[in-house]
Scaffold this motif. Structure first.
Motif, PDB file in Angstrom:
ATOM      1  N   ALA A  25       0.914  -1.155   0.064  1.00 27.55           N
ATOM      2  CA  ALA A  25       0.187   0.007  -0.167  1.00 27.55           C
ATOM      3  C   ALA A  25       0.941   1.240  -0.013  1.00 27.55           C
ATOM      4  N   ARG A  26       2.039   1.242   0.668  1.00 28.90           N
ATOM      5  CA  ARG A  26       2.903   2.306   0.754  1.00 28.90           C
ATOM      6  C   ARG A  26       3.745   2.429  -0.314  1.00 28.90           C
ATOM      7  N   GLY A  27       3.837   1.354  -1.430  1.00 28.27           N
ATOM      8  CA  GLY A  27       4.587   1.703  -2.677  1.00 28.27           C
ATOM      9  C   GLY A  27       5.923   0.839  -2.818  1.00 28.27           C
ATOM     10  N   MET A  28       5.718  -0.485  -2.124  1.00 32.79           N
ATOM     11  CA  MET A  28       7.016  -1.370  -2.262  1.00 32.79           C
ATOM     12  C   MET A  28       6.178  -2.578  -3.222  1.00 32.79           C
ATOM     13  N   ASN A  29       7.115  -2.879  -4.008  1.00 29.79           N
ATOM     14  CA  ASN A  29       6.426  -4.158  -4.605  1.00 29.79           C
ATOM     15  C   ASN A  29       7.612  -5.262  -4.736  1.00 29.79           C
ATOM     16  N   LEU A  30       7.432  -6.267  -4.982  1.00 33.24           N
ATOM     17  CA  LEU A  30       8.527  -7.320  -5.012  1.00 33.24           C
ATOM     18  C   LEU A  30       8.122  -8.499  -6.200  1.00 33.24           C
ATOM     19  N   VAL A  31       8.902  -8.392  -7.159  1.00 29.06           N
ATOM     20  CA  VAL A  31       8.727  -9.502  -8.072  1.00 29.06           C
ATOM     21  C   VAL A  31       9.420 -10.698  -7.714  1.00 29.06           C
ATOM     22  N   PRO A  32       8.962 -11.884  -7.107  1.00 34.88           N
ATOM     23  CA  PRO A  32       9.641 -13.074  -6.444  1.00 34.88           C
ATOM     24  C   PRO A  32      10.224 -13.806  -7.743  1.00 34.88           C
ATOM     25  N   GLU A  33      11.206 -14.484  -7.548  1.00 37.82           N
ATOM     26  CA  GLU A  33      11.854 -15.277  -8.558  1.00 37.82           C
ATOM     27  C   GLU A  33      10.902 -16.468  -9.208  1.00 37.82           C
ATOM     28  N   LYS A  34       9.804 -16.760  -8.565  1.00 40.81           N
ATOM     29  CA  LYS A  34       8.942 -17.595  -9.172  1.00 40.81           C
ATOM     30  C   LYS A  34       7.981 -16.955 -10.012  1.00 40.81           C
ATOM     31  N   ARG A  35       7.732 -15.523 -10.116  1.00 40.00           N
ATOM     32  CA  ARG A  35       7.110 -15.132 -11.018  1.00 40.00           C
ATOM     33  C   ARG A  35       5.665 -15.382 -10.991  1.00 40.00           C
ATOM     34  N   GLU A  36       4.986 -15.246  -9.703  1.00 40.81           N
ATOM     35  CA  GLU A  36       3.636 -15.915  -9.496  1.00 40.81           C
ATOM     36  C   GLU A  36       2.688 -15.432 -10.338  1.00 40.81           C
ATOM     37  N   LEU A  37       2.289 -15.866 -11.481  1.00 37.43           N
ATOM     38  CA  LEU A  37       1.448 -15.306 -12.383  1.00 37.43           C
ATOM     39  C   LEU A  37       0.113 -16.208 -12.224  1.00 37.43           C
ATOM     40  N   PHE A  38      -0.899 -15.646 -12.854  1.00 40.90           N
ATOM     41  CA  PHE A  38      -2.154 -16.619 -12.900  1.00 40.90           C
ATOM     42  C   PHE A  38      -2.306 -17.064 -14.279  1.00 40.90           C
ATOM     43  N   GLY A  39      -1.815 -18.455 -14.425  1.00 45.50           N
ATOM     44  CA  GLY A  39      -1.474 -18.967 -15.824  1.00 45.50           C
ATOM     45  C   GLY A  39      -3.102 -19.138 -16.655  1.00 45.50           C
ATOM     46  N   GLU A  40      -3.872 -19.243 -15.983  1.00 43.67           N
ATOM     47  CA  GLU A  40      -5.405 -19.447 -16.341  1.00 43.67           C
ATOM     48  C   GLU A  40      -5.975 -18.010 -16.861  1.00 43.67           C
ATOM     49  N   MET A  41      -5.279 -17.199 -16.658  1.00 45.78           N
ATOM     50  CA  MET A  41      -5.812 -15.764 -16.902  1.00 45.78           C
ATOM     51  C   MET A  41      -5.290 -15.084 -18.015  1.00 45.78           C
ATOM     52  N   SER A  42      -5.790 -14.063 -18.710  1.00 45.78           N
ATOM     53  CA  SER A  42      -5.294 -13.530 -19.808  1.00 45.78           C
ATOM     54  C   SER A  42      -4.062 -12.778 -19.215  1.00 45.78           C
ATOM     55  N   VAL A  43      -3.031 -12.111 -20.106  1.00 47.51           N
ATOM     56  CA  VAL A  43      -1.828 -11.312 -19.827  1.00 47.51           C
ATOM     57  C   VAL A  43      -2.871  -9.792 -19.199  1.00 47.51           C
ATOM     58  N   GLU A  44      -3.540  -9.464 -19.811  1.00 48.35           N
ATOM     59  CA  GLU A  44      -4.366  -8.171 -19.636  1.00 48.35           C
ATOM     60  C   GLU A  44      -4.911  -8.338 -18.017  1.00 48.35           C
ATOM     61  N   ASP A  45      -5.647  -9.429 -17.870  1.00 50.39           N
ATOM     62  CA  ASP A  45      -6.145  -9.640 -16.472  1.00 50.39           C
ATOM     63  C   ASP A  45      -5.061  -9.775 -15.400  1.00 50.39           C
TER      64      ASP A  45
END
Length: 254
Positions: free
Chosen positions: A82-102
């Motif tokens: 909420a304060r503006g920090m964001n971590l992109v983890p090594e595992k890149r936890e994406l939602f595979g069943e959802m579109s790129v845009e979603d």
């Protein structure tokens, strides 16, 4: 009055993390200036991922995390995001069943919840940085290549408009050509004013793109300095840049 020319968006003091009786991180001190890329390099198992997780509040820790002018005793993930920090983890936890845009829209969820309705404009900016994602916007995330998945993970983090973007091993498992592209994008993000804390095994690429660097060994900061100086330091060259052998060969006239 501060003599520092760069305001620090992140200052970590005496950060310690223990797994049971084993100390995985010991009194780590690092800072990231506004609009800087700071990298943490070091061998596998040195505590690099542990450090990012502790700063983000994913792992319990002792010490002090001063982020954007406010001190967190023990950071909490929701609050840090909420304060503006964001971590992109090594595992890149994406939602595979959802579109790129979603997947991208989800990245803006916290801002949306806070009443900010700028996600369409932010998405245009993300597509500007990652034209490939725009081409693939209706495709399921699970069908993307490794490089595209990494781009999507970074793009999704950018949807939150972070003040500090933490990247954990963004080049891991990617082909050299894609690695170059990822690092070009990291440099572009700094140009756009995003501060970046980069944890990376690829020390050569990391030191080329970073302003400042830390070497983490067995849970402690072993060395630090401007990235270009560390890139020329014989100890770093020998341990992390893998040039020792080749240079010796040249000197020996092989």
């Amino acid at each position: 009055m501060s003599t520092a020319t760069v305001n620090n968006v992140l200052e970590v003091r005496d950060l310690c993390v223990s797994y049971g009786k084993v100390e995985a991180l010991h009194n780590a001190n690092i800072s990231v200036g506004e609009g800087q890329i700071v990298t943490v390099i070091g061998p596998n198992g040195a505590g690099k991922t542990t450090m990012l997780s502790a700063i983000m509040g994913v792992l319990g820790s002792r010490g002090q995390v001063n982020f954007d002018g406010s001190i967190e005793g023990v950071p909490e993930v929701e609050r840090m995001v909420a304060r503006g920090m964001n971590l992109v983890p090594e595992k890149r936890e994406l939602f595979g069943e959802m579109s790129v845009e979603d997947n991208l829209v989800l990245g803006a969820f916290q801002r949306y919840r806070m009443g900010k309705r700028d996600h369409a404009q932010t998405m245009d900016e993300v597509y500007d940085i990652f034209p490939r994602l725009k081409e693939r916007r209706t495709q399921l995330a699970g069908t993307l290549s490794g490089g595209e998945r990494q781009m999507l993970a970074v793009g999704r983090a950018l949807m939150a408009k972070p003040k500090l973007l933490m990247l954990d091993e963004p080049s891991l498992g990617l082909a050299p050509l894609i690695v170059r592209e990822i690092f070009r994008i990291i440099a572009e993000l700094r140009r756009r004013g995003v501060s970046i804390l980069l944890v990376e095994q690829n020390a050569r690429a990391a030191l080329q793109v970073a302003d400042y660097a830390y070497v983490l060994e067995t849970g402690e900061v072993a060395m630090e300095g401007p990235a270009h100086k560390l890139a020329d330091d014989p100890r770093v060259i020998e341990a992390y840049l893998g040039l020792g052998g080749k240079h010796q060969d040249k000197l020996a006239g092989h």
